[in-house]
Design an enzyme around this catalytic site. Structure first.
Site, PDB file in Angstrom:
ATOM      1  N   GLY A  57       0.827  -1.204   0.000  1.00 30.80           N
ATOM      2  CA  GLY A  57       0.000   0.000   0.000  1.00 30.80           C
ATOM      3  C   GLY A  57       0.860   1.251   0.000  1.00 30.80           C
ATOM      4  N   HIS A  58       1.903   1.230  -0.833  1.00 32.31           N
ATOM      5  CA  HIS A  58       2.763   2.401  -0.967  1.00 32.31           C
ATOM      6  C   HIS A  58       3.603   2.280  -2.248  1.00 32.31           C
ATOM      7  CE1 HIS A  58       5.401  -0.407   1.463  1.00 32.31           C
ATOM      8  NE2 HIS A  58       6.170  -0.141   0.431  1.00 32.31           N
ATOM      9  N   ALA A  59       4.279   3.385  -2.578  1.00 36.29           N
ATOM     10  CA  ALA A  59       5.265   3.390  -3.663  1.00 36.29           C
ATOM     11  C   ALA A  59       6.560   3.934  -3.096  1.00 36.29           C
ATOM     12  CB  ALA A  59       4.780   4.260  -4.818  1.00 36.29           C
TER      13      ALA A  59
END
Ligand code: TYD
Length: 142
Positions: A57-59
């Site tokens: 749930g991130h980059a």
């Protein structure tokens, strides 16, 4: 942020890792700049992931990573701001290269799954983008 902005799912790739096998089992070795296109500064692994849990749930702005299912299986949903794709990892001799600027979610971990991650940088909270709206804005505005 240039690579972050311009990267696409085409830059992420499945990498077949060598497997040395005999009657006593298998060995897979991953060498910097040989099997993978970066120097590994950090290794971490996800394990004891409860059924139904989702991670990621991130980059990342600059981090390159290679994910390997050391045991069991899981899915990685990749998103470059335009396209999404789901990759299923279930073999210790297959890695997924994730470049900077790709949103990822890890899900559907099997019981006993281990996700090994080779990372090009040390842990740095400033390298994370955790807001999907911010992620899409940066990808679309550049
Ligand atoms: P996080 O990257 O948010 O995990 P995930 O994306 O898999 O859900 O990290 C979870 C916690 O672990 C957070 O408190 C930071 C810590 N952490 C480290 O201290 N070092 C590391 O190398 C990693 C990956 C996480």
């Amino acid at each position: 942020m240039e690579i972050f902005s311009s990267s696409s799912l085409n830059d992420c790739e499945i990498i077949q890792l060598p497997m040395i096998n005999n009657r006593a089992g298998n060995i897979t070795a991953i060498n910097n700049q040989i099997e993978i296109p970066f120097e590994t500064k950090r290794i971490y692994y996800l394990y004891d992931v409860p059924g139904g849990a989702e991670r990621g749930g991130h980059a990342h702005k600059a981090l390159k990573q290679l994910l390997v299912a050391g045991s069991g299986s899981f899915e990685i949903e990749l998103n470059d701001g335009i396209t999404t794709k789901t990759i299923h990892l279930n073999r210790p001799n297959v890695g997924l290269l994730i470049v900077p600027g790709i949103w990822r979610e890890l899900k559907n971990f099997s019981s006993g799954a281990i996700c090994i991650v080779l990372a090009s940088e040390l842990y740095n909270t400033d390298d994370y983008i955790r807001d999907i709206h911010e992620f899409k804005k940066i990808k679309h505005d550049s």
